[in-house]
Motif scaffolding. Structure first.
Motif, PDB file in Angstrom:
ATOM      1  N   TYR A 186       5.880   4.214   1.946  1.00 40.51           N
ATOM      2  CA  TYR A 186       6.500   5.232   2.802  1.00 40.51           C
ATOM      3  C   TYR A 186       7.475   4.582   3.782  1.00 40.51           C
ATOM      4  CZ  TYR A 186       6.998   8.745   6.477  1.00 40.51           C
ATOM      5  OH  TYR A 186       7.510   9.613   7.412  1.00 40.51           O
TER       6      TYR A 186
ATOM      7  N   ALA B  73       5.721   8.073  -2.289  1.00 39.82           N
ATOM      8  CA  ALA B  73       4.986   6.844  -1.992  1.00 39.82           C
ATOM      9  C   ALA B  73       3.619   6.857  -2.655  1.00 39.82           C
ATOM     10  CB  ALA B  73       4.852   6.673  -0.477  1.00 39.82           C
ATOM     11  N   ARG B  74       2.951   8.021  -2.623  1.00 41.37           N
ATOM     12  CA  ARG B  74       1.625   8.129  -3.240  1.00 41.37           C
ATOM     13  C   ARG B  74       1.708   7.925  -4.753  1.00 41.37           C
ATOM     14  NH1 ARG B  74      -1.571  11.192  -6.104  1.00 41.37           N
ATOM     15  NH2 ARG B  74       0.144  12.635  -6.552  1.00 41.37           N
ATOM     16  N   THR B  75       2.718   8.533  -5.375  1.00 44.67           N
ATOM     17  CA  THR B  75       2.878   8.396  -6.825  1.00 44.67           C
ATOM     18  C   THR B  75       3.144   6.948  -7.211  1.00 44.67           C
ATOM     19  OG1 THR B  75       3.797  10.641  -6.918  1.00 44.67           O
ATOM     20  CG2 THR B  75       4.167   9.220  -8.823  1.00 44.67           C
TER      21      THR B  75
ATOM     22  N   ALA C 202       2.209   4.268  -5.634  1.00 43.91           N
ATOM     23  CA  ALA C 202       0.973   3.500  -5.455  1.00 43.91           C
ATOM     24  C   ALA C 202       0.007   3.755  -6.605  1.00 43.91           C
ATOM     25  CB  ALA C 202       0.326   3.856  -4.116  1.00 43.91           C
TER      26      ALA C 202
ATOM     27  N   THR D 252       0.834  -1.198   0.000  1.00 43.28           N
ATOM     28  CA  THR D 252       0.000   0.000   0.000  1.00 43.28           C
ATOM     29  C   THR D 252       0.871   1.252   0.000  1.00 43.28           C
ATOM     30  OG1 THR D 252      -0.072   0.099   2.418  1.00 43.28           O
ATOM     31  CG2 THR D 252      -1.735  -1.262   1.313  1.00 43.28           C
ATOM     32  N   GLU D 253       0.231   2.400  -0.069  1.00 42.86           N
ATOM     33  CA  GLU D 253       0.958   3.677  -0.035  1.00 42.86           C
ATOM     34  C   GLU D 253       1.736   3.820   1.268  1.00 42.86           C
ATOM     35  OE1 GLU D 253      -0.186   8.433   0.229  1.00 42.86           O
ATOM     36  OE2 GLU D 253      -1.453   7.101  -0.982  1.00 42.86           O
ATOM     37  N   GLU D 254       1.141   3.388   2.377  1.00 40.45           N
ATOM     38  CA  GLU D 254       1.834   3.471   3.661  1.00 40.45           C
ATOM     39  C   GLU D 254       3.043   2.539   3.691  1.00 40.45           C
ATOM     40  OE1 GLU D 254       2.773   4.777   7.444  1.00 40.45           O
ATOM     41  OE2 GLU D 254       1.369   5.605   5.968  1.00 40.45           O
TER      42      GLU D 254
ATOM     43  N   ARG E   9       6.280  11.169   1.338  1.00 42.69           N
ATOM     44  CA  ARG E   9       4.904  10.676   1.235  1.00 42.69           C
ATOM     45  C   ARG E   9       4.358  10.867  -0.182  1.00 42.69           C
ATOM     46  NH1 ARG E   9       2.718   8.760   5.622  1.00 42.69           N
ATOM     47  NH2 ARG E   9       3.602   9.262   7.665  1.00 42.69           N
ATOM     48  N   GLU E  10       4.762  11.928  -0.848  1.00 43.99           N
ATOM     49  CA  GLU E  10       4.319  12.160  -2.221  1.00 43.99           C
ATOM     50  C   GLU E  10       4.935  11.121  -3.164  1.00 43.99           C
ATOM     51  OE1 GLU E  10       2.228  13.739  -5.330  1.00 43.99           O
ATOM     52  OE2 GLU E  10       2.004  14.099  -3.176  1.00 43.99           O
TER      53      GLU E  10
END
Length: 492
Positions: A389, A425-427, A429, A384-386, A422-423
Protein backbone atom coordinates in the motif's frame (compact mmCIF):
# COMPACT_ATOMS: atom_id res chain seq x y z
CA UNK A 1 10.53 20.37 6.13
CA UNK A 2 12.48 18.40 8.74
CA UNK A 3 15.75 19.73 10.02
CA UNK A 4 18.68 17.71 11.28
CA UNK A 5 21.51 19.16 13.32
CA UNK A 6 25.13 18.55 12.39
CA UNK A 7 28.01 20.39 14.04
CA UNK A 8 25.70 23.23 15.14
CA UNK A 9 24.57 23.73 11.53
CA UNK A 10 21.00 22.86 10.53
CA UNK A 11 20.72 21.29 7.10
CA UNK A 12 17.44 20.64 5.25
CA UNK A 13 16.81 17.08 4.17
CA UNK A 14 14.11 17.93 1.66
CA UNK A 15 16.36 17.51 -1.37
CA UNK A 16 15.86 15.53 -4.55
CA UNK A 17 17.30 12.14 -5.44
CA UNK A 18 20.46 13.65 -6.85
CA UNK A 19 21.49 15.15 -3.53
CA UNK A 20 19.50 18.33 -4.17
CA UNK A 21 20.94 21.58 -2.89
CA UNK A 22 23.13 19.56 -0.56
CA UNK A 23 26.34 18.19 -1.93
CA UNK A 24 26.96 14.50 -1.35
CA UNK A 25 29.77 15.48 1.01
CA UNK A 26 27.27 17.24 3.31
CA UNK A 27 24.74 14.42 3.63
CA UNK A 28 24.57 12.84 7.08
CA UNK A 29 23.47 9.20 7.49
CA UNK A 30 20.04 10.34 8.71
CA UNK A 31 19.63 12.56 5.66
CA UNK A 32 20.71 9.78 3.31
CA UNK A 33 18.08 7.46 4.81
CA UNK A 34 15.46 10.21 4.57
CA UNK A 35 16.21 10.67 0.86
CA UNK A 36 16.13 6.92 0.22
CA UNK A 37 12.74 6.78 2.00
CA UNK A 38 11.28 8.92 -0.76
CA UNK A 39 11.76 6.08 -3.25
CA UNK A 40 12.07 2.88 -1.22
CA UNK A 41 9.63 1.65 1.40
CA UNK A 42 10.89 -0.13 4.52
CA UNK A 43 14.24 -1.94 4.75
CA UNK A 44 15.55 0.41 7.44
CA UNK A 45 18.53 -1.79 8.32
CA UNK A 46 19.78 -1.92 4.72
CA UNK A 47 19.35 1.83 4.33
CA UNK A 48 21.22 2.44 7.54
CA UNK A 49 24.15 0.26 6.42
CA UNK A 50 24.55 1.92 3.02
CA UNK A 51 24.15 5.39 4.59
CA UNK A 52 27.01 4.66 6.98
CA UNK A 53 29.12 3.32 4.10
CA UNK A 54 28.53 6.49 2.08
CA UNK A 55 29.27 8.79 5.02
CA UNK A 56 32.46 6.85 5.73
CA UNK A 57 33.68 7.93 2.30
CA UNK A 58 33.66 11.53 3.50
CA UNK A 59 35.15 10.64 6.88
CA UNK A 60 38.02 8.83 5.20
CA UNK A 61 38.81 11.87 3.01
CA UNK A 62 39.23 13.97 6.15
CA UNK A 63 41.58 11.51 7.86
CA UNK A 64 45.30 12.28 7.86
CA UNK A 65 47.39 10.96 4.98
CA UNK A 66 49.23 8.46 7.16
CA UNK A 67 46.00 6.52 7.82
CA UNK A 68 43.81 7.44 4.84
CA UNK A 69 45.01 4.66 2.55
CA UNK A 70 44.75 2.12 5.36
CA UNK A 71 41.00 2.57 5.84
CA UNK A 72 39.20 0.03 3.67
CA UNK A 73 35.51 0.28 2.71
CA UNK A 74 33.07 -1.98 4.55
CA UNK A 75 31.59 -3.96 1.70
CA UNK A 76 27.98 -5.02 2.16
CA UNK A 77 26.08 -8.16 1.24
CA UNK A 78 22.28 -7.80 1.14
CA UNK A 79 20.25 -10.96 1.63
CA UNK A 80 16.58 -11.10 0.72
CA UNK A 81 14.01 -12.28 -1.83
CA UNK A 82 13.65 -10.65 -5.22
CA UNK A 83 11.73 -7.41 -5.55
CA UNK A 84 12.28 -6.05 -2.03
CA UNK A 85 14.54 -3.15 -3.03
CA UNK A 86 18.13 -4.45 -3.03
CA UNK A 87 19.06 -3.11 -6.46
CA UNK A 88 17.08 0.09 -6.02
CA UNK A 89 18.86 0.92 -2.77
CA UNK A 90 22.28 0.60 -4.44
CA UNK A 91 21.22 2.56 -7.53
CA UNK A 92 19.71 5.43 -5.52
CA UNK A 93 22.77 5.50 -3.28
CA UNK A 94 25.01 6.00 -6.30
CA UNK A 95 22.80 8.85 -7.53
CA UNK A 96 22.95 10.52 -4.12
CA UNK A 97 26.73 10.26 -4.08
CA UNK A 98 27.02 11.27 -7.76
CA UNK A 99 29.46 8.39 -7.97
CA UNK A 100 30.32 6.01 -10.82
CA UNK A 101 28.02 3.00 -10.48
CA UNK A 102 27.75 -0.27 -12.33
CA UNK A 103 25.41 -3.21 -11.76
CA UNK A 104 26.56 -6.66 -12.80
CA UNK A 105 25.18 -10.18 -12.43
CA UNK A 106 27.61 -12.61 -10.88
CA UNK A 107 26.08 -15.45 -12.90
CA UNK A 108 27.46 -14.12 -16.20
CA UNK A 109 31.08 -14.33 -15.08
CA UNK A 110 33.18 -17.45 -15.49
CA UNK A 111 36.47 -18.67 -14.17
CA UNK A 112 39.51 -17.77 -16.24
CA UNK A 113 39.86 -20.46 -18.91
CA UNK A 114 36.12 -20.83 -19.53
CA UNK A 115 34.10 -19.10 -22.22
CA UNK A 116 32.48 -15.94 -20.85
CA UNK A 117 33.30 -12.60 -19.24
CA UNK A 118 36.07 -12.30 -16.70
CA UNK A 119 35.44 -10.51 -13.42
CA UNK A 120 37.80 -7.62 -14.26
CA UNK A 121 35.31 -6.46 -16.90
CA UNK A 122 33.16 -4.99 -14.11
CA UNK A 123 35.95 -2.52 -13.31
CA UNK A 124 36.41 -1.69 -16.99
CA UNK A 125 32.67 -1.01 -17.21
CA UNK A 126 32.91 1.17 -14.10
CA UNK A 127 35.74 3.22 -15.62
CA UNK A 128 33.79 3.69 -18.86
CA UNK A 129 30.81 4.86 -16.82
CA UNK A 130 33.01 7.29 -14.90
CA UNK A 131 34.56 8.70 -18.08
CA UNK A 132 31.09 9.29 -19.51
CA UNK A 133 30.02 10.97 -16.27
CA UNK A 134 33.03 13.32 -16.11
CA UNK A 135 32.75 14.10 -19.83
CA UNK A 136 29.12 15.06 -19.29
CA UNK A 137 30.12 17.35 -16.41
CA UNK A 138 32.85 18.99 -18.51
CA UNK A 139 30.43 19.38 -21.40
CA UNK A 140 28.10 21.44 -19.22
CA UNK A 141 31.01 23.67 -18.20
CA UNK A 142 31.91 24.55 -21.80
CA UNK A 143 28.35 24.53 -23.17
CA UNK A 144 28.03 28.32 -23.16
CA UNK A 145 31.34 28.84 -24.92
CA UNK A 146 30.49 26.13 -27.45
CA UNK A 147 27.12 27.77 -28.15
CA UNK A 148 28.89 31.02 -29.09
CA UNK A 149 31.15 29.14 -31.51
CA UNK A 150 28.11 27.40 -32.99
CA UNK A 151 26.40 30.75 -33.63
CA UNK A 152 29.48 31.98 -35.49
CA UNK A 153 29.60 28.84 -37.66
CA UNK A 154 25.90 29.04 -38.51
CA UNK A 155 26.19 32.72 -39.41
CA UNK A 156 29.16 31.91 -41.63
CA UNK A 157 26.98 29.39 -43.48
CA UNK A 158 23.99 31.73 -43.75
CA UNK A 159 25.97 34.83 -44.66
CA UNK A 160 29.66 34.24 -45.35
CA UNK A 161 31.94 37.16 -44.45
CA UNK A 162 33.31 39.25 -47.30
CA UNK A 163 36.94 38.50 -48.06
CA UNK A 164 39.37 41.21 -46.96
CA UNK A 165 37.37 42.64 -44.07
CA UNK A 166 37.70 46.18 -42.73
CA UNK A 167 39.51 44.80 -39.71
CA UNK A 168 42.15 43.30 -41.98
CA UNK A 169 42.61 46.69 -43.67
CA UNK A 170 43.07 48.36 -40.30
CA UNK A 171 45.69 45.79 -39.29
CA UNK A 172 47.50 46.37 -42.59
CA UNK A 173 47.58 50.13 -41.97
CA UNK A 174 48.97 49.59 -38.46
CA UNK A 175 51.68 47.28 -39.79
CA UNK A 176 52.71 49.98 -42.28
CA UNK A 177 53.26 52.32 -39.32
CA UNK A 178 50.41 54.79 -39.77
CA UNK A 179 49.08 54.38 -36.20
CA UNK A 180 47.11 57.62 -36.26
CA UNK A 181 45.09 56.50 -39.23
CA UNK A 182 43.48 53.62 -37.32
CA UNK A 183 41.15 55.89 -35.34
CA UNK A 184 39.72 57.50 -38.44
CA UNK A 185 40.05 54.54 -40.79
CA UNK A 186 37.08 53.92 -43.11
CA UNK A 187 36.53 50.70 -45.03
CA UNK A 188 37.64 50.96 -48.64
CA UNK A 189 34.63 48.99 -49.81
CA UNK A 190 31.14 49.92 -48.65
CA UNK A 191 30.07 46.29 -49.08
CA UNK A 192 32.20 45.32 -46.09
CA UNK A 193 30.13 47.52 -43.79
CA UNK A 194 26.90 46.25 -45.34
CA UNK A 195 28.05 42.67 -44.77
CA UNK A 196 28.92 43.40 -41.17
CA UNK A 197 25.51 44.96 -40.42
CA UNK A 198 23.73 42.11 -42.20
CA UNK A 199 25.57 39.55 -40.12
CA UNK A 200 24.64 41.38 -36.91
CA UNK A 201 20.96 41.40 -37.90
CA UNK A 202 21.12 37.72 -38.84
CA UNK A 203 22.74 36.90 -35.50
CA UNK A 204 19.96 38.75 -33.68
CA UNK A 205 17.29 36.78 -35.54
CA UNK A 206 19.15 33.56 -34.83
CA UNK A 207 19.25 34.27 -31.10
CA UNK A 208 15.53 35.11 -31.11
CA UNK A 209 14.77 31.69 -32.58
CA UNK A 210 13.26 33.00 -35.81
CA UNK A 211 15.45 30.85 -38.05
CA UNK A 212 15.12 27.42 -36.39
CA UNK A 213 13.08 25.86 -39.23
CA UNK A 214 15.21 27.27 -42.03
CA UNK A 215 17.28 24.69 -43.91
CA UNK A 216 20.99 25.04 -44.59
CA UNK A 217 23.61 22.88 -46.29
CA UNK A 218 26.56 21.85 -44.17
CA UNK A 219 29.34 19.28 -43.96
CA UNK A 220 28.55 16.43 -41.57
CA UNK A 221 31.27 13.97 -40.55
CA UNK A 222 30.43 10.31 -41.00
CA UNK A 223 31.61 7.19 -39.17
CA UNK A 224 35.01 6.09 -40.36
CA UNK A 225 34.66 2.64 -38.85
CA UNK A 226 31.32 1.84 -40.40
CA UNK A 227 29.82 0.82 -37.07
CA UNK A 228 30.82 -0.87 -33.85
CA UNK A 229 33.62 -3.42 -34.01
CA UNK A 230 33.25 -6.65 -32.08
CA UNK A 231 35.99 -9.21 -31.55
CA UNK A 232 34.92 -12.63 -30.35
CA UNK A 233 37.14 -15.03 -28.50
CA UNK A 234 37.27 -17.40 -25.55
CA UNK A 235 38.78 -14.90 -23.14
CA UNK A 236 37.26 -11.84 -21.53
CA UNK A 237 40.34 -9.87 -22.62
CA UNK A 238 38.89 -9.86 -26.12
CA UNK A 239 36.50 -7.14 -24.95
CA UNK A 240 39.50 -4.96 -24.11
CA UNK A 241 41.15 -5.66 -27.46
CA UNK A 242 37.89 -4.79 -29.19
CA UNK A 243 37.70 -1.49 -27.29
CA UNK A 244 41.27 -0.58 -28.22
CA UNK A 245 40.67 -1.38 -31.88
CA UNK A 246 37.49 0.72 -31.80
CA UNK A 247 39.43 3.68 -30.39
CA UNK A 248 42.04 3.32 -33.13
CA UNK A 249 39.35 3.31 -35.79
CA UNK A 250 37.71 6.36 -34.21
CA UNK A 251 41.04 8.18 -34.42
CA UNK A 252 41.17 7.87 -38.19
CA UNK A 253 40.04 10.86 -40.25
CA UNK A 254 36.34 10.78 -40.93
CA UNK A 255 34.76 11.38 -44.28
CA UNK A 256 32.38 14.32 -44.43
CA UNK A 257 29.33 14.65 -46.63
CA UNK A 258 26.96 17.44 -47.52
CA UNK A 259 23.56 17.39 -45.85
CA UNK A 260 20.59 19.71 -45.75
CA UNK A 261 19.36 20.15 -42.20
CA UNK A 262 17.32 22.67 -40.28
CA UNK A 263 19.17 25.21 -38.20
CA UNK A 264 17.78 23.55 -35.07
CA UNK A 265 19.41 20.25 -36.09
CA UNK A 266 22.56 22.03 -37.23
CA UNK A 267 22.85 23.69 -33.83
CA UNK A 268 22.76 20.28 -32.13
CA UNK A 269 25.30 18.71 -34.51
CA UNK A 270 27.71 21.63 -34.34
CA UNK A 271 27.40 21.91 -30.57
CA UNK A 272 28.55 18.30 -30.17
CA UNK A 273 31.57 19.02 -32.37
CA UNK A 274 32.47 22.23 -30.54
CA UNK A 275 32.07 20.68 -27.10
CA UNK A 276 34.35 17.83 -28.13
CA UNK A 277 37.00 20.34 -29.26
CA UNK A 278 36.84 22.28 -25.99
CA UNK A 279 37.12 19.24 -23.70
CA UNK A 280 40.55 18.00 -22.69
CA UNK A 281 40.09 14.22 -22.71
CA UNK A 282 43.36 13.63 -20.86
CA UNK A 283 41.97 15.63 -17.94
CA UNK A 284 38.64 13.83 -18.21
CA UNK A 285 40.28 10.39 -18.02
CA UNK A 286 42.49 11.43 -15.10
CA UNK A 287 39.52 12.74 -13.09
CA UNK A 288 37.42 9.71 -14.04
CA UNK A 289 40.01 7.28 -12.70
CA UNK A 290 40.30 9.23 -9.44
CA UNK A 291 36.50 9.17 -9.17
CA UNK A 292 36.43 5.40 -9.63
CA UNK A 293 39.22 4.76 -7.14
CA UNK A 294 37.82 7.04 -4.43
CA UNK A 295 34.03 6.79 -4.82
CA UNK A 296 33.17 4.01 -7.29
CA UNK A 297 30.36 1.60 -6.41
CA UNK A 298 29.98 -1.91 -7.87
CA UNK A 299 26.71 -3.75 -7.27
CA UNK A 300 27.10 -7.51 -7.74
CA UNK A 301 23.66 -9.07 -8.08
CA UNK A 302 22.79 -12.78 -7.87
CA UNK A 303 25.93 -13.60 -5.92
CA UNK A 304 24.09 -16.61 -4.51
CA UNK A 305 24.16 -18.16 -8.01
CA UNK A 306 27.92 -18.69 -7.73
CA UNK A 307 27.67 -20.19 -4.23
CA UNK A 308 27.73 -23.99 -4.29
CA UNK A 309 25.21 -25.49 -1.83
CA UNK A 310 26.77 -27.96 0.55
CA UNK A 311 23.71 -30.22 0.52
CA UNK A 312 21.47 -31.72 -2.11
CA UNK A 313 24.21 -32.42 -4.61
CA UNK A 314 24.22 -28.80 -5.77
CA UNK A 315 27.98 -28.65 -5.82
CA UNK A 316 28.15 -31.14 -8.69
CA UNK A 317 27.19 -30.77 -12.32
CA UNK A 318 28.19 -28.49 -15.17
CA UNK A 319 28.67 -25.34 -13.06
CA UNK A 320 32.23 -26.28 -12.18
CA UNK A 321 33.48 -22.73 -12.59
CA UNK A 322 31.39 -21.17 -9.81
CA UNK A 323 33.99 -21.51 -7.09
CA UNK A 324 36.58 -20.29 -9.57
CA UNK A 325 34.52 -17.11 -10.09
CA UNK A 326 34.54 -16.54 -6.34
CA UNK A 327 38.32 -16.91 -6.24
CA UNK A 328 38.67 -14.52 -9.18
CA UNK A 329 36.52 -12.01 -7.30
CA UNK A 330 38.77 -12.09 -4.23
CA UNK A 331 41.62 -9.87 -5.46
CA UNK A 332 39.22 -7.41 -7.12
CA UNK A 333 37.17 -6.95 -3.94
CA UNK A 334 40.18 -6.94 -1.64
CA UNK A 335 42.07 -4.43 -3.76
CA UNK A 336 44.22 -4.87 -6.84
CA UNK A 337 45.33 -3.12 -10.02
CA UNK A 338 43.11 -3.66 -13.05
CA UNK A 339 44.28 -2.80 -16.57
CA UNK A 340 41.74 -0.81 -18.58
CA UNK A 341 42.00 1.03 -21.89
CA UNK A 342 42.25 4.26 -19.89
CA UNK A 343 45.11 3.04 -17.70
CA UNK A 344 45.63 1.11 -14.47
CA UNK A 345 42.91 1.39 -11.83
CA UNK A 346 43.25 0.49 -8.15
CA UNK A 347 40.20 -1.13 -6.56
CA UNK A 348 41.31 -0.79 -2.93
CA UNK A 349 38.66 1.80 -2.06
CA UNK A 350 35.87 0.83 -4.45
CA UNK A 351 32.69 -0.01 -2.50
CA UNK A 352 31.27 -3.43 -3.39
CA UNK A 353 27.64 -4.20 -2.58
CA UNK A 354 26.54 -7.78 -3.24
CA UNK A 355 23.04 -9.19 -3.10
CA UNK A 356 21.26 -12.47 -3.49
CA UNK A 357 18.04 -14.23 -2.60
CA UNK A 358 19.89 -17.28 -1.19
CA UNK A 359 16.87 -19.55 -1.60
CA UNK A 360 18.99 -22.64 -2.28
CA UNK A 361 22.46 -21.70 -1.14
CA UNK A 362 23.34 -19.85 2.06
CA UNK A 363 25.81 -17.00 2.58
CA UNK A 364 27.98 -19.50 4.46
CA UNK A 365 28.24 -21.54 1.23
CA UNK A 366 30.48 -18.83 -0.23
CA UNK A 367 34.14 -19.58 0.21
CA UNK A 368 35.40 -18.21 3.56
CA UNK A 369 37.83 -15.77 1.92
CA UNK A 370 35.00 -14.09 -0.03
CA UNK A 371 32.76 -13.98 3.04
CA UNK A 372 35.51 -12.07 4.80
CA UNK A 373 35.52 -9.44 2.03
CA UNK A 374 31.86 -8.63 2.78
CA UNK A 375 31.89 -8.00 6.54
CA UNK A 376 28.53 -6.20 6.66
CA UNK A 377 25.50 -8.44 6.19
CA UNK A 378 21.98 -7.07 5.99
CA UNK A 379 18.84 -9.15 5.72
CA UNK A 380 15.98 -7.52 3.84
CA UNK A 381 12.48 -8.51 4.84
CA UNK A 382 9.70 -9.71 2.57
CA UNK A 383 7.12 -7.07 1.75
CA UNK A 384 3.76 -7.14 3.51
CA UNK A 385 0.33 -5.95 2.38
CA UNK A 386 0.89 -2.66 4.21
CA UNK A 387 4.24 -2.25 2.45
CA UNK A 388 2.51 -2.70 -0.91
CA UNK A 389 0.00 0.00 0.00
CA UNK A 390 2.80 2.42 0.88
CA UNK A 391 4.73 1.53 -2.29
CA UNK A 392 1.67 2.37 -4.37
CA UNK A 393 1.14 5.77 -2.76
CA UNK A 394 4.18 7.28 -1.04
CA UNK A 395 7.33 7.23 -3.23
CA UNK A 396 7.87 10.02 -5.74
CA UNK A 397 7.83 7.43 -8.51
CA UNK A 398 4.88 5.45 -7.09
CA UNK A 399 3.00 3.27 -9.59
CA UNK A 400 -0.27 5.12 -9.00
CA UNK A 401 1.44 8.41 -9.90
CA UNK A 402 3.00 6.85 -12.98
CA UNK A 403 -0.30 5.54 -14.36
CA UNK A 404 -2.07 8.82 -13.59
CA UNK A 405 0.63 10.68 -15.51
CA UNK A 406 0.32 8.27 -18.46
CA UNK A 407 -3.44 8.68 -18.64
CA UNK A 408 -3.09 12.43 -18.18
CA UNK A 409 -1.32 12.62 -21.54
CA UNK A 410 -4.59 11.41 -23.12
CA UNK A 411 -6.70 13.95 -21.23
CA UNK A 412 -8.02 11.34 -18.77
CA UNK A 413 -8.05 12.10 -15.05
CA UNK A 414 -7.44 8.68 -13.47
CA UNK A 415 -8.48 8.54 -9.81
CA UNK A 416 -8.13 5.72 -7.26
CA UNK A 417 -10.10 5.47 -4.04
CA UNK A 418 -8.22 4.50 -0.90
CA UNK A 419 -10.18 1.25 -0.79
CA UNK A 420 -9.16 0.34 -4.33
CA UNK A 421 -5.47 0.86 -3.54
CA UNK A 422 -5.72 -1.31 -0.45
CA UNK A 423 -7.46 -4.02 -2.47
CA UNK A 424 -4.65 -3.94 -5.06
CA UNK A 425 -2.11 -4.29 -2.24
CA UNK A 426 -4.07 -7.18 -0.72
CA UNK A 427 -4.28 -9.00 -4.06
CA UNK A 428 -0.54 -8.60 -4.67
CA UNK A 429 0.23 -10.01 -1.21
CA UNK A 430 -2.11 -12.99 -1.73
CA UNK A 431 -0.68 -13.88 -5.14
CA UNK A 432 2.89 -13.58 -3.83
CA UNK A 433 2.06 -16.01 -1.03
CA UNK A 434 0.24 -18.55 -3.21
CA UNK A 435 2.43 -18.59 -6.33
CA UNK A 436 5.92 -17.12 -6.15
CA UNK A 437 7.14 -14.21 -4.05
CA UNK A 438 8.55 -11.68 -6.53
CA UNK A 439 8.13 -8.74 -4.17
CA UNK A 440 7.11 -5.31 -5.43
CA UNK A 441 7.41 -6.44 -9.06
CA UNK A 442 4.05 -8.15 -8.53
CA UNK A 443 2.42 -4.73 -8.40
CA UNK A 444 3.40 -4.04 -12.01
CA UNK A 445 1.60 -7.13 -13.27
CA UNK A 446 -1.42 -6.54 -11.03
CA UNK A 447 -1.76 -2.92 -12.21
CA UNK A 448 -1.35 -3.94 -15.85
CA UNK A 449 -4.04 -6.60 -15.48
CA UNK A 450 -6.38 -4.13 -13.75
CA UNK A 451 -6.02 -1.30 -16.28
CA UNK A 452 -5.55 -3.37 -19.44
CA UNK A 453 -9.02 -2.72 -20.93
CA UNK A 454 -8.99 0.93 -19.94
CA UNK A 455 -5.59 1.55 -21.53
CA UNK A 456 -6.68 -0.31 -24.66
CA UNK A 457 -9.91 1.72 -25.09
CA UNK A 458 -8.20 5.10 -24.70
CA UNK A 459 -8.46 7.24 -26.76
CA UNK A 460 -10.72 5.70 -29.45
CA UNK A 461 -13.55 4.31 -27.31
CA UNK A 462 -13.40 6.64 -24.34
CA UNK A 463 -13.76 10.40 -24.21
CA UNK A 464 -11.66 12.66 -22.07
CA UNK A 465 -12.72 13.10 -18.49
CA UNK A 466 -12.50 11.55 -15.06
CA UNK A 467 -12.19 7.80 -14.50
CA UNK A 468 -12.64 6.50 -10.96
CA UNK A 469 -11.22 3.14 -9.90
CA UNK A 470 -13.05 1.93 -6.79
CA UNK A 471 -12.77 -1.13 -4.57
CA UNK A 472 -15.63 -3.01 -6.25
CA UNK A 473 -14.04 -2.60 -9.67
CA UNK A 474 -10.73 -3.94 -8.40
CA UNK A 475 -12.42 -6.95 -6.79
CA UNK A 476 -14.41 -7.74 -9.93
CA UNK A 477 -11.27 -7.57 -12.05
CA UNK A 478 -8.74 -9.29 -9.81
CA UNK A 479 -10.56 -11.66 -7.43
CA UNK A 480 -10.49 -14.56 -9.88
CA UNK A 481 -6.75 -14.05 -10.25
CA UNK A 482 -6.08 -14.31 -6.53
CA UNK A 483 -8.42 -17.28 -6.05
CA UNK A 484 -7.31 -19.38 -9.03
CA UNK A 485 -3.77 -20.61 -8.46
CA UNK A 486 -3.36 -21.93 -12.01
CA UNK A 487 -4.55 -18.68 -13.59
CA UNK A 488 -2.42 -16.53 -11.34
CA UNK A 489 0.68 -18.30 -12.60
CA UNK A 490 0.16 -16.53 -15.92
CA UNK A 491 0.65 -13.03 -14.42
CA UNK A 492 4.11 -13.47 -13.01
Amino acid sequence: MTLKKESSVFLPIDADAQGGTLGAEHLTPHQIVALLDKYIIGQKEAKKSVAIALRNRLRRQNVGEELRDEIMPNNIIMIGPTGVGKTEIARRLAKLAKAPFVKVEASKFTEVGYVGRDVESMIRDLVDQSVAMVRSEKSEEVREKAAAHVEERIIDILLPPVAGSAEDDIQEALIEGDEGSSSSFEPKDESLEVNRRSREKMLQRLREGKLEDRQIEMDVSGDSSGGMMQIFGPMGQMEEIGGIMQDLMNGLPRKSKKRRVTIADARRILEQEEVQKLIDMDTVVKEAIIKVEQSGIVFIDEIDKIAAPTTGGGAKGPDVSREGVQRDLLPIVEGSNVATKHGMVKTDHVLFIASGAFHVAKPSDLIPELQGRFPIRVELKSLTEEDFYLILTQPRNALIKQYRALMGTEGVDLQFTDGSIREIARTAAVVNESVENIGARRLHTIMTNLLEELMFDIPENMSKGKVLIDEEMVKAKLNHVASDRDLSQYIL
